[in-house]
Design a protein around this motif. Structure first.
Motif, PDB file in Angstrom:
ATOM      1  N   PRO A  58       0.891  -1.255   0.002  1.00  0.00           N
ATOM      2  CA  PRO A  58      -0.115  -0.006  -0.007  1.00  0.00           C
ATOM      3  C   PRO A  58       0.660   1.435  -0.006  1.00  0.00           C
ATOM      4  O   PRO A  58       2.058   1.408   0.396  1.00  0.00           O
ATOM      5  N   MET A  59       0.297   2.263  -0.455  1.00  0.00           N
ATOM      6  CA  MET A  59       1.075   3.587  -0.112  1.00  0.00           C
ATOM      7  C   MET A  59       0.321   4.208   1.028  1.00  0.00           C
ATOM      8  O   MET A  59      -0.652   4.244   1.146  1.00  0.00           O
ATOM      9  N   ARG A  60       1.316   4.337   1.995  1.00  0.00           N
ATOM     10  CA  ARG A  60       1.015   5.010   3.337  1.00  0.00           C
ATOM     11  C   ARG A  60       0.925   6.461   3.096  1.00  0.00           C
ATOM     12  O   ARG A  60       1.732   6.970   2.726  1.00  0.00           O
ATOM     13  N   LEU A  61      -0.262   6.965   3.767  1.00  0.00           N
ATOM     14  CA  LEU A  61      -0.514   8.352   3.833  1.00  0.00           C
ATOM     15  C   LEU A  61      -0.886   8.700   5.017  1.00  0.00           C
ATOM     16  O   LEU A  61      -1.533   7.986   5.851  1.00  0.00           O
ATOM     17  N   GLU A  62      -0.346   9.965   5.366  1.00  0.00           N
ATOM     18  CA  GLU A  62      -0.511  10.513   6.649  1.00  0.00           C
ATOM     19  C   GLU A  62      -2.144  10.664   7.022  1.00  0.00           C
ATOM     20  O   GLU A  62      -2.891  11.445   6.212  1.00  0.00           O
ATOM     21  N   GLY A  63      -2.610  10.357   8.259  1.00  0.00           N
ATOM     22  CA  GLY A  63      -3.793  10.281   8.594  1.00  0.00           C
ATOM     23  C   GLY A  63      -4.690   9.504   7.980  1.00  0.00           C
ATOM     24  O   GLY A  63      -5.946   9.282   8.147  1.00  0.00           O
TER      25      GLY A  63
END
Length: 291
Positions: A58-63
Motif C-alpha cells: 500500500p501507499m502509506r498516507l498521513e492520517g
C-alpha cells in the motif's frame, strides 16, 4: 552510517525505471465526475506492477489508517515506510481532510466528501536530494532534505553522486461543472498545465496537456500514457509522447476507461550544489468517459 528513510514509498517507487514490470505508485478514485447533492468518493492508493491491481504494497498516507500489524506497508518483515503527505484541495483551494482512512495489506483507502461544487485536487508531492556513495567498501543510499544532507552524508564520501528529485502525483475529481482554481500551478517541480480539463476527457476526442518545470514550459519531456487493466491483456498498449516547444502534448483517447499518465525529465540545467543533476516526474490517474 545508516541510510535515511524519511521519504515515502511513493519516492522509492518513482526511482524505479518505467517499464512493463516496473513498480508504479498510483491513486485510484471510485469516480472522477459526479452529480447529486451529497457526493462522496473512495480512493485506493497503492504501489504495484500491474496498474490498478493490488499485489505489492500500500501507499502509506498521513492520517490514513494506522500501522496495525504491518508497519512496513508491505510484506511481513519489510523495512518500515514512512507515510506520505496527502493534500486535498476543495474547488476554492481550501484544504479538505480525508475520512474513513484505512491501511491494508496491499492498499490504503480513504473517502472524500465533496461538499462543494467544482473540481477537487488530490496530490502527493515530494522534493529533496538523493545520494549514492560508498562507505567502508559498501554501497550506501541516502534520501532527505537539502538541510539534512551535510549532517548525514560525509563530504568526502567515495563515489558520491547527488541528484535533486522532485515527484508529484495528482488526481482530479469534479462535482457538477469543472472549475479551474486547483489547476493553477505552484511553480515548483514538474506540473500539469492542461488546456483540456482533466475531468472533461472523452473517447475519440483529443486532449491538450501542457507541462511546466518550475513554472516554465517543459519542452522535450517524455510522457507515457497507459490504460488500466494491463494485467488482463498481452500488450501494455502504452502511448508515448514528447512535449513540444510549448511544453504540450496531444492525446487522442482510443477508448473509455481509467488511464495512468507519467511524465519525466532529467536535466543538469540550473542544478545547485551539492546536486549535479535533477530528476523531476509527474503522474496522474485520469478517467476517460464514453462520448
Amino acid at each position: 552510517m545508516k541510510p535515511s528513510f524519511k521519504w515515502t514509498a511513493v519516492v522509492l517507487a518513482f526511482c524505479l525505471p518505467l517499464s512493463a514490470q516496473a513498480h508504479r505508485a498510483w491513486m485510484l478514485p471510485s469516480a472522477t465526475v459526479l452529480s447529486g447533492e451529497d457526493p462522496w468518493i473512495t480512493v485506493d492508493a497503492a504501489v504495484s506492477n500491474d496498474l490498478f491491481y493490488f499485489e505489492h504494497f500500500p501507499m502509506r498516507l498521513e492520517g490514513v489508517g494506522d500501522t496495525g500489524a504491518n508497519p512496513a506497508g508491505g510484506p511481513p518483515g519489510a523495512r518500515p515506510r514512512p507515510a506520505a503527505k496527502l493534500t486535498i484541495l476543495a474547488p476554492d483551494g481550501s484544504p479538505v481532510q480525508p475520512q474513513n482512512g484505512n491501511l491494508g495489506r496491499y492498499r490504503s483507502t480513504f473517502d472524500v466528501h465533496l461538499t462543494d461544487k467544482g473540481t477537487y485536487k488530490l496530490a502527493v508531492a515530494n522534493s529533496g536530494l538523493f545520494a549514492r556513495y560508498e562507505e567502508n567498501g559498501k554501497p550506501q543510499r541516502w534520501m532527505g532534505s537539502a538541510d539534512d544532507f551535510a549532517k548525514q552524508v560525509p563530504a568526502d564520501a567515495k563515489g558520491l553522486e547527488v541528484s535533486r528529485v522532485d515527484n508529484r502525483m495528482e488526481v482530479f475529481v469534479t462535482s457538477g461543472n469543472p472549475t479551474e482554481t486547483v489547476l493553477e500551478p505552484t511553480g515548483q517541480g514538474l506540473e500539469l498545465a492542461p488546456e483540456t480539463h482533466p475531468n472533461d476527457l472523452f473517447a475519440g476526442e483529443t486532449a491538450v496537456f501542457g507541462f511546466l518545470l518550475d513554472g516554465q514550459p517543459a519542452k522535450g519531456v517524455k510522457v507515457s500514457v497507459i490504460p488500466g487493466g494491463n494485467r488482463y491483456r498481452d500488450q501494455l498498449n502504452e502511448m508515448t509522447f514528447t512535449t513540444d516547444e510549448q511544453g504540450q502534448i496531444r492525446i487522442t483517447w482510443p477508448e473509455a476507461g481509467m488511464y495512468w499518465l507519467e511524465a519525466e525529465t532529467r536535466t543538469t540545467a540550473g542544478v545547485k550544489a551539492p546536486a549535479t543533476k535533477r530528476r523531476a516526474s509527474y503522474s496522474a490517474t485520469l478517467e476517460v468517459l464514453a462520448p
